[in-house]
Design an enzyme around this catalytic site. Structure first.
Site, short mmCIF file in Angstrom:
data_model
loop_
_atom_site.label_atom_id
_atom_site.label_comp_id
_atom_site.label_asym_id
_atom_site.label_seq_id
_atom_site.Cartn_x
_atom_site.Cartn_y
_atom_site.Cartn_z
N LYS A 131 19.14 -23.31 7.62
CA LYS A 131 20.47 -23.12 8.18
C LYS A 131 21.34 -24.34 7.83
CE LYS A 131 19.69 -19.29 10.60
NZ LYS A 131 20.40 -18.04 10.38
N HIS A 173 12.73 -20.67 8.40
CA HIS A 173 14.08 -20.35 7.95
C HIS A 173 15.15 -21.12 8.70
CE1 HIS A 173 13.61 -17.43 11.28
NE2 HIS A 173 14.90 -17.54 11.41
N HIS A 193 10.04 -23.52 14.94
CA HIS A 193 11.49 -23.73 14.89
C HIS A 193 11.95 -24.87 15.81
CE1 HIS A 193 11.50 -20.20 12.55
NE2 HIS A 193 11.64 -19.31 13.50
N ASP A 253 5.69 -18.10 18.64
CA ASP A 253 6.59 -17.53 17.66
C ASP A 253 7.75 -18.46 17.32
OD1 ASP A 253 7.52 -15.45 15.95
OD2 ASP A 253 8.96 -14.83 17.47
N GLU A 313 17.86 -14.88 22.16
CA GLU A 313 18.17 -13.63 21.48
C GLU A 313 18.58 -12.60 22.52
OE1 GLU A 313 15.60 -12.83 17.74
OE2 GLU A 313 14.22 -13.58 19.26
N ARG A 328 0.84 -1.21 0.00
CA ARG A 328 0.00 0.00 0.00
C ARG A 328 0.87 1.25 0.00
NH1 ARG A 328 -3.54 -1.23 5.20
NH2 ARG A 328 -1.43 -1.82 5.84
N LYS A 385 13.87 -13.66 24.70
CA LYS A 385 14.50 -12.40 24.30
C LYS A 385 15.19 -11.79 25.52
CE LYS A 385 11.41 -11.38 20.46
NZ LYS A 385 12.49 -11.58 19.44
N LYS A 400 5.69 -18.16 8.86
CA LYS A 400 5.11 -18.47 10.16
C LYS A 400 4.73 -17.17 10.86
CE LYS A 400 8.84 -17.38 12.90
NZ LYS A 400 8.86 -16.51 14.07
#
Length: 511
Positions: free
Chosen positions: A206, A202, A264, A259, A240, A65, A362, A172
């Site tokens: 790896k 993803h 994963h 998530d 992370e 957009r 995180k 995902k």
């Protein structure tokens, strides 16, 4: 070169005598203005072109957009490439890629936008030689999938005919629970056949994840001990060192478990625990992974075998950082977890009695993704207690990021006259052992989509089995009504996570 060699997903296409080069096609990215496109997808397309793996008849179409024309979009792509590409910038490569770059302005419910997209793809078929082959990358929230794939069907963009193909790529999360995942699969499956649906995870791109299969099945020294006779427990970690950044709109309400664990980490667990496939064809790999996921479940006592937390404000790496509830766009009373840990048991002959601990978070001390097989202690140690007091258990650790490699941890004698045993490590790193770098995950996955090569992509059965494992945990957390336990930024998580392993007699690794 035989068929087995060509179809082996463990081989980098650049290593083959006859590299796999995609045929004529167009890649359409919905949501091309998002972070994923700018940081990963657009640079990956350029890197593929730079490696000579895209044909002259390739086109890149952005749909979003924005009131852009082709030139404005090309400038955005160029900026992304120069900032994030992994291969050197070459003017001649960019010139070739630029010829096929187009932009279509529209929203996901806009008939005019999709009609313009159809005309753009028809023009590219003539001007760029894409042969009418189209891959549609849905880098958009799942709530828009129904509308987008429906319009692709109504305008004939999803049609398969003759040698032409049409494929859809889904990012995902694949739903937010089992019911929504089944509905999502129904929606996409009503338009695209299963072989044309590519669910991107993803982590399966790896290099080290794929090397797991080589470590196990190409080395006789590992397979005999890869079972419950020798392994005490397995820890799979994705940590992370950053917060949510500007992703509040996506992350809040989803959380760490949905998530990362559902896709994963459960996929990594399945690859770790699977039996040896007859070959590395897609169907064989998926069949073995499905067996693991079908045999997996969480313990009945979820209060004792799960943990969740939310990062608090504090200092990390010499920088003052905000807590999750202080992040821009987060509601003050948000119940979304940024730390999630669960125990999963695989009820089969190989793994019965071996707990798999999956954790993701995180604001950890460092960024790391790894799989650690921790082995049982030897049944008899002919040493005095003081000889081995610094010694832990043997472990085989497969590092997925950031420094891909494999570490073996074992006991060795300290030099000197006394019999003193100390823990040491033997390390293999890809960077130090091979002269060429591994392809970035999205490079490999996008190329596989354009080639129609499916081994690294989970199908809907695996997605639904993952939700069957995770749904009871999510329902339990919601039923408690409790706020996730706080943990200081830069630490390894809440106290309840340590207690979770301590109940089973283990401790978390400190990568």
């Amino acid at each position: 070169m035989n068929d087995d060699h060509r179809s082996n997903p463990l081989r980098d296409p650049r290593d083959r005598r006859l590299p796999r080069i995609a045929g004529p096609c167009a890649l359409v990215i919905f949501g091309v203005t998002g972070d994923l496109a700018g940081k990963k997808l657009l640079p990956a397309v350029y890197d593929l072109a730079n490696r000579g793996l895209l044909p002259p008849g390739f086109a890149l179409v952005g749909y979003a957009r924005r009131d852009w024309d082709d030139e404005a979009f090309a400038s955005v792509v160029l900026e992304s490439v120069k900032k994030n590409a992994r291969t050197p910038f070459k003017e001649e490569v960019w010139t070739q890629l630029r010829r096929g770059i187009r932009f279509v302005s529209g929203n996901f419910t806009d008939d005019e936008g999709f009609q313009a997209l159809r005309e753009t793809l028809r023009d590219l078929e003539e001007s760029q030689g894409t042969a009418g082959n189209n891959a549609f990358y849905l880098s958009i929230p799942p709530g828009h999938f129904d509308g987008v794939v429906g319009k692709l069907r109504r305008l004939g963009l999803a049609d398969q005919g003759g040698v032409r193909w049409s494929r859809v790529i889904i990012e995902k999360p694949f739903g937010h629970d089992l019911e929504s995942a089944q509905e999502l699969n129904r929606v996409v499956g009503s338009v695209f056949p299963p072989e044309s649906v590519f669910r991107i995870d993803h982590y399966l791109g790896k290099e080290t994840v794929q090397n797991m299969l080589a470590v196990r099945f190409a080395n006789q020294m590992f397979e005999p001990i890869w079972n419950n006779n020798y392994v005490s427990h397995v820890q799979i970690t994705m940590a992370e060192d950053i917060g949510i950044g500007g992703r509040a709109g996506y992350y809040d309400g989803i959380g760490a478990a949905r998530d990362v664990i559902q896709n994963h980490l459960l996929q990594l667990m399945a690859l770790t625990a699977m039996e040896e496939p007859n070959n590395f064809e897609a169907d064989e790999l998926r069949a073995e992974k499905r067996k693991v996921l079908a045999a997996a479940s969480t313990p009945a006592d979820l209060a004792a075998h799960t943990a969740r937390g939310q990062y608090l404000g504090g200092w990390q790496g010499g920088e003052k950082v905000r807590g999750y509830l202080e992040e821009e766009g987060i509601e003050p009373g948000s119940m979304t977890e940024t730390y999630a840990a669960i125990r999963v048991d695989v009820d089969n002959r190989r793994w019965a009695g071996v707990p798999f601990y999956l954790r993701t978070a995180k604001r950890m001390p460092r960024r790391v993704t790894e799989i650690a097989l921790n082995f049982k202690r030897a049944p008899h140690l002919p040493f005095a207690d003081t000889d081995t007091q610094e010694m832990g258990t043997n472990a085989l650790v497969m590092r997925i990021q950031p420094d891909e490699g494999v570490t073996m941890r074992f006991g060795a004698k300290v030099p000197g006259t006394a019999m003193e045993i100390r823990e040491v490590s033997m390390d293999f790193g890809y960077g130090g052992s091979f002269t060429e770098s591994s392809p970035e995950a999205y490079e490999r996955l996008i190329l596989d989509v354009l080639l129609g090569d499916p081994p690294l992509f989970p199908q809907h059965e695996e997605v639904e089995l993952g939700w069957k494992i995770l749904d009871p945990v999510l329902d339990f957390w919601e039923s408690t009504g409790a706020q996730p336990e706080g943990y200081a930024a830069g630490t390894w998580g809440p106290a309840s996570a340590d207690e979770m392993l301590a109940r089973d007699g283990f401790t978390w690794r400190r990568p």
